[in-house]
Design a protein around this motif. Sequence first.
Motif, PDB file in Angstrom:
ATOM      1  N   ILE A   6       0.924  -1.019   0.068  1.00  0.00           N
ATOM      2  CA  ILE A   6       0.111   0.050  -0.111  1.00  0.00           C
ATOM      3  C   ILE A   6       0.802   1.180  -0.051  1.00  0.00           C
ATOM      4  O   ILE A   6       1.570   1.660   1.021  1.00  0.00           O
ATOM      5  N   TYR A   7       1.031   1.770  -1.311  1.00  0.00           N
ATOM      6  CA  TYR A   7       2.148   2.751  -1.555  1.00  0.00           C
ATOM      7  C   TYR A   7       1.492   4.296  -1.326  1.00  0.00           C
ATOM      8  O   TYR A   7       0.470   4.575  -1.911  1.00  0.00           O
ATOM      9  N   ALA A  14       5.993   2.828   1.933  1.00  0.00           N
ATOM     10  CA  ALA A  14       5.267   1.758   1.560  1.00  0.00           C
ATOM     11  C   ALA A  14       4.771   0.894   2.906  1.00  0.00           C
ATOM     12  O   ALA A  14       5.582   0.477   3.747  1.00  0.00           O
ATOM     13  N   ALA A  15       3.688   0.534   3.184  1.00  0.00           N
ATOM     14  CA  ALA A  15       2.809  -0.105   4.283  1.00  0.00           C
ATOM     15  C   ALA A  15       2.796  -1.542   3.408  1.00  0.00           C
ATOM     16  O   ALA A  15       2.354  -1.454   2.248  1.00  0.00           O
ATOM     17  N   TYR A  16       2.390  -2.509   4.411  1.00  0.00           N
ATOM     18  CA  TYR A  16       2.294  -3.980   3.725  1.00  0.00           C
ATOM     19  C   TYR A  16       1.099  -4.679   4.304  1.00  0.00           C
ATOM     20  O   TYR A  16       0.888  -4.353   5.619  1.00  0.00           O
ATOM     21  N   TYR A  17       0.259  -5.164   3.821  1.00  0.00           N
ATOM     22  CA  TYR A  17      -0.893  -5.916   4.206  1.00  0.00           C
ATOM     23  C   TYR A  17      -0.717  -7.579   3.897  1.00  0.00           C
ATOM     24  O   TYR A  17      -0.546  -7.600   2.793  1.00  0.00           O
ATOM     25  N   ILE A  18      -0.875  -8.568   4.851  1.00  0.00           N
ATOM     26  CA  ILE A  18      -0.909  -9.590   4.468  1.00  0.00           C
ATOM     27  C   ILE A  18      -2.223 -10.526   5.221  1.00  0.00           C
ATOM     28  O   ILE A  18      -2.308 -10.095   6.227  1.00  0.00           O
ATOM     29  N   ILE A  26      -0.437  -5.986   9.370  1.00  0.00           N
ATOM     30  CA  ILE A  26      -0.083  -4.823   8.830  1.00  0.00           C
ATOM     31  C   ILE A  26       1.345  -4.443   9.206  1.00  0.00           C
ATOM     32  O   ILE A  26       1.612  -4.447  10.449  1.00  0.00           O
ATOM     33  N   PHE A  27       2.192  -3.852   8.222  1.00  0.00           N
ATOM     34  CA  PHE A  27       3.698  -3.678   8.293  1.00  0.00           C
ATOM     35  C   PHE A  27       3.674  -1.992   8.161  1.00  0.00           C
ATOM     36  O   PHE A  27       3.561  -1.726   7.200  1.00  0.00           O
ATOM     37  N   ASP A  28       4.188  -1.521   9.330  1.00  0.00           N
ATOM     38  CA  ASP A  28       4.708  -0.072   9.068  1.00  0.00           C
ATOM     39  C   ASP A  28       3.276   1.061   8.608  1.00  0.00           C
ATOM     40  O   ASP A  28       3.587   1.426   7.536  1.00  0.00           O
ATOM     41  N   PRO A  29       2.134   0.781   9.218  1.00  0.00           N
ATOM     42  CA  PRO A  29       1.014   1.617   8.871  1.00  0.00           C
ATOM     43  C   PRO A  29       1.350   3.351   8.985  1.00  0.00           C
ATOM     44  O   PRO A  29       1.855   3.435   9.834  1.00  0.00           O
ATOM     45  N   LEU A  30       0.469   3.951   8.087  1.00  0.00           N
ATOM     46  CA  LEU A  30       0.541   5.287   8.376  1.00  0.00           C
ATOM     47  C   LEU A  30      -0.345   5.803   9.477  1.00  0.00           C
ATOM     48  O   LEU A  30      -1.204   4.844   9.893  1.00  0.00           O
ATOM     49  N   ARG A  31      -0.628   7.002   9.735  1.00  0.00           N
ATOM     50  CA  ARG A  31      -1.531   7.324  10.839  1.00  0.00           C
ATOM     51  C   ARG A  31      -2.813   7.047  10.626  1.00  0.00           C
ATOM     52  O   ARG A  31      -3.652   6.865  11.357  1.00  0.00           O
ATOM     53  N   GLU A  32      -3.165   7.309   9.267  1.00  0.00           N
ATOM     54  CA  GLU A  32      -4.828   7.181   9.012  1.00  0.00           C
ATOM     55  C   GLU A  32      -4.993   5.608   8.845  1.00  0.00           C
ATOM     56  O   GLU A  32      -4.672   5.041   7.385  1.00  0.00           O
ATOM     57  N   GLU A 196      11.704   2.284  -8.525  1.00  0.00           N
ATOM     58  CA  GLU A 196      11.059   0.583  -8.117  1.00  0.00           C
ATOM     59  C   GLU A 196      10.883   0.553  -6.807  1.00  0.00           C
ATOM     60  O   GLU A 196      11.529   0.878  -6.102  1.00  0.00           O
ATOM     61  N   THR A 197       9.611  -0.228  -6.410  1.00  0.00           N
ATOM     62  CA  THR A 197       9.475  -0.283  -5.140  1.00  0.00           C
ATOM     63  C   THR A 197       9.452  -1.836  -4.369  1.00  0.00           C
ATOM     64  O   THR A 197       9.185  -2.123  -3.322  1.00  0.00           O
ATOM     65  N   THR A 198       9.753  -2.798  -5.461  1.00  0.00           N
ATOM     66  CA  THR A 198      10.035  -4.186  -5.184  1.00  0.00           C
ATOM     67  C   THR A 198      11.070  -4.671  -6.298  1.00  0.00           C
ATOM     68  O   THR A 198      11.185  -4.060  -7.321  1.00  0.00           O
ATOM     69  N   ASP A 199      11.802  -5.760  -5.751  1.00  0.00           N
ATOM     70  CA  ASP A 199      12.880  -6.471  -6.697  1.00  0.00           C
ATOM     71  C   ASP A 199      13.031  -7.755  -6.094  1.00  0.00           C
ATOM     72  O   ASP A 199      12.734  -8.040  -4.776  1.00  0.00           O
ATOM     73  N   THR A 200      13.876  -8.530  -6.627  1.00  0.00           N
ATOM     74  CA  THR A 200      14.274  -9.787  -6.114  1.00  0.00           C
ATOM     75  C   THR A 200      15.622  -9.417  -5.576  1.00  0.00           C
ATOM     76  O   THR A 200      16.262  -8.561  -5.883  1.00  0.00           O
TER      77      THR A 200
END
Length: 468
Positions: A6-7, A14-18, A26-32, A196-200
């Motif tokens: 979630i960029y 970038a936060a992440y949802y799994i 949730i990883f590293d969420p924003l305030r809202e 880029e926001t992801t890579d191997t």
Amino acid sequence: MKVEQIYTGCIAHAAYYIENNGEAAIFDPLREVGPYIDRATADGAQIKYIFETHFHADFVSGHLDLAQKTGASIVYGPTAKPDFEAIIATDGQEFKIGNYTIKALHTPGHTLESTCYLLIDENGNPHGIITGDTLFIGDVGRPDLAQKLVGDLTEEVLAGYLYDSLRTKIMPLSDNLIVYPNHGAGSACGKNMSKETTDTLGNQKKVNYALRADMTKEEFIKELLDGLTPPPAYFPQNVLLNIKGYASLESVLKKGNVKLSPTDFKALAQQTQAIVLDVRHENDFVKEHIPSSIFIGLQGQFAPWVGALIRDVQQPLLLITPEGKEEETLIRLSRVGFDHTLGILDGGIEAWKKAGFETDAIETVSPATFAQDYTNKPVIDARRPGEYQAEHIEGAQNIPLDFINELYQEVPKETSFYIHCAGGYRSVILSSILKARGYHNMINVAEGMAGIRKTNVKLTAFVCPSQL
């Protein structure tokens, strides 16, 4: 494996949802935090954990509000000492999200508590790694953002820790792992991040300077620290908010979203130390604005510029916003800890004029007009040093917007001068700051370098002496 990035582009975050089997993290969420709750609700899932990779410096995380609303547990890595209830994971500790496994890998360097999270699918196969600010695409986290909060810890020591973390915890992992970092290009948490926001991980081992297999620790430290500019002044304040806690976003919005008449707005501006912050488009601001107001437009990297230029998160603000953008402005300010808005001008600049109050303007010319006259006046280039060195107007003086608080006295006060940036946004910010400090002799160049390149203005580049 179901991993969703979630960029948020305006702060390059970038936060992440799994989610798996009705459980989510949730990883590293924003305030809202509403979008994360809505995302889990759409999956029929319950948010079980909120994983933080470190105490962030560039934004205020939403961990407290999200935990309060969902009952989820907050997780930090080893050595973290938050002033609120949280799970402090041990190195290698595993957490379950449905049939997925999240493994904490302590990777000190960017900060002491920095931790990456290895994502393992339902079959026990590593899928990816959420790296926070330890490893970016094309870069690694700078080690000079938190050391002032930890006694005499130096950036050289933290850089050495980061070298060890990368080589003992990250580089031995499988090349096919997907790297999920916390930031992309535009963030001040690194110096060479990719768009880029992801890579191997395998490709990063090939192209990321910090992952060269033959690099010594001494070489790594030297290369990592070379060229670092001072971090924004608000960063340590955000770290402390993330450690100690903060007001709920709902209370911040309720307190700040107060419509003020022009008379009340003017009275508050005169009676308090509030900064009048105008967040409209730069084209509107240059035509007319409240005298001594500061422009930082919502359409750019709004929150980072507010933090970098206003600096003190306790600073009271009075806002002029486009109609319908009041709450968005408050939310974006809250992302960097600016929670002390006193009110918003009801009816905007039109109401101000109808009340009979004066306005100011910034003289602005087209690139074509500038091209006909630029050799007759000084030219100030408000872009960053790297942009200036790559290409600039011959004879122009580089005064980066980032450092205007330190460098404003270098601006000519007795003679008129031109000011430009890359596209017209930063030059208006800088012009507004100068006007608030008594400078009224600037001429803004609309469209900035993007427009100037279409004219016959002579451009040059900085040439390193070693290249001569």
